[in-house]
Design a protein around this motif. Structure first.
Motif, PDB file in Angstrom:
ATOM      1  N   ILE A  75      13.305   7.535  -0.723  1.00  0.00           N
ATOM      2  CA  ILE A  75      13.244   6.093  -0.954  1.00  0.00           C
ATOM      3  C   ILE A  75      13.747   5.777  -2.359  1.00  0.00           C
ATOM      4  O   ILE A  75      13.301   6.378  -3.336  1.00  0.00           O
ATOM      5  N   ARG A  76      14.676   4.828  -2.445  1.00  0.00           N
ATOM      6  CA  ARG A  76      15.227   4.416  -3.734  1.00  0.00           C
ATOM      7  C   ARG A  76      14.218   3.585  -4.519  1.00  0.00           C
ATOM      8  O   ARG A  76      13.452   2.805  -3.951  1.00  0.00           O
ATOM      9  N   SER A  77      14.228   3.711  -5.828  1.00  0.00           N
ATOM     10  CA  SER A  77      13.401   2.881  -6.706  1.00  0.00           C
ATOM     11  C   SER A  77      13.913   1.450  -6.742  1.00  0.00           C
ATOM     12  O   SER A  77      13.131   0.511  -6.841  1.00  0.00           O
ATOM     13  N   ASN A  78      15.225   1.302  -6.694  1.00  0.00           N
ATOM     14  CA  ASN A  78      15.859  -0.016  -6.761  1.00  0.00           C
ATOM     15  C   ASN A  78      16.835  -0.188  -5.601  1.00  0.00           C
ATOM     16  O   ASN A  78      18.010   0.142  -5.735  1.00  0.00           O
ATOM     17  N   PRO A  79      16.351  -0.694  -4.471  1.00  0.00           N
ATOM     18  CA  PRO A  79      17.265  -0.916  -3.345  1.00  0.00           C
ATOM     19  C   PRO A  79      18.414  -1.834  -3.760  1.00  0.00           C
ATOM     20  O   PRO A  79      18.245  -2.683  -4.640  1.00  0.00           O
ATOM     21  N   GLY A  80      19.554  -1.640  -3.151  1.00  0.00           N
ATOM     22  CA  GLY A  80      20.720  -2.451  -3.498  1.00  0.00           C
ATOM     23  C   GLY A  80      21.879  -2.093  -2.603  1.00  0.00           C
ATOM     24  O   GLY A  80      21.703  -1.854  -1.415  1.00  0.00           O
ATOM     25  N   ILE A  81      23.053  -2.009  -3.202  1.00  0.00           N
ATOM     26  CA  ILE A  81      24.240  -1.681  -2.421  1.00  0.00           C
ATOM     27  C   ILE A  81      24.079  -0.280  -1.824  1.00  0.00           C
ATOM     28  O   ILE A  81      23.366   0.561  -2.370  1.00  0.00           O
ATOM     29  N   ALA A  82      24.728  -0.040  -0.723  1.00  0.00           N
ATOM     30  CA  ALA A  82      24.628   1.254  -0.042  1.00  0.00           C
ATOM     31  C   ALA A  82      25.205   2.366  -0.916  1.00  0.00           C
ATOM     32  O   ALA A  82      26.273   2.212  -1.510  1.00  0.00           O
ATOM     33  N   VAL A  83      24.447   3.465  -1.011  1.00  0.00           N
ATOM     34  CA  VAL A  83      24.876   4.651  -1.753  1.00  0.00           C
ATOM     35  C   VAL A  83      24.623   5.880  -0.876  1.00  0.00           C
ATOM     36  O   VAL A  83      23.866   5.819   0.098  1.00  0.00           O
TER      37      VAL A  83
END
Length: 149
Positions: A74-82
């Motif tokens: 799980i990302r700390s800062n969701p945003g653009i797809a990586v």
């Protein structure tokens, strides 16, 4: 005219104060929009985790009624797809599962049966990779690796 200038100055300072307070009150980083239990299922309890640098966390969860392990990154800062991944491997049985791709918030879930077995698991976000070997077993010492590519 002097009154108008003072009123405008006061209004401008008030707006700046409100704006500064709003900026200062905002958290340093956005909270993730999910949890391991939302991804794996409410019956899964977090039994281990490892930070993926400052980008997020990979979680190992376990459902005691089914003997299934689940892993999610799980990302700390969701945003653009990586580029992200979550994977799980049981050396004793050879069973493995993984999820990888370009995601905005999390990779996974990946499930394997792991009751009574040591598990290896990990994940990555962008170019930061984590791997945990000999996890959650009494017979071997856990080994954690973090590396970049």
């Amino acid at each position: 005219m002097r009154f108008k200038r003072s009123a405008l100055t006061a209004a401008a300072l008030g707006a700046l104060t409100v704006g500064a307070t709003t900026v200062l009150a905002a958290p340093a980083s956005a909270a993730p929009n999910t949890t391991p239990q939302k991804v794996c299922g409410s019956a899964y309890k977090t039994v281990n985790s490892v930070p993926v640098g400052s980008l997020g966390t990979t979680y190992l969860t376990y459902n005691s009624s089914t003997g299934q392990n689940c892993v999610v990154t799980i990302r700390s800062n969701p945003g653009i797809a990586v580029n992200m991944s979550a994977w799980l491997y049981v050396p004793d049985t050879g069973e493995a599962a993984e999820d990888h791709g370009r995601y905005t918030s999390y990779a996974g879930p990946a499930y394997v049966y792991g009751k009574g077995h040591c598990v290896d698991w990990g994940g990555h976000i962008n170019n930061v990779y984590v791997q945990v070997n000999n996890s959650n077993c009494a017979t071997a010492k856990e080994n954690r690796l973090t590396f970049t590519r």
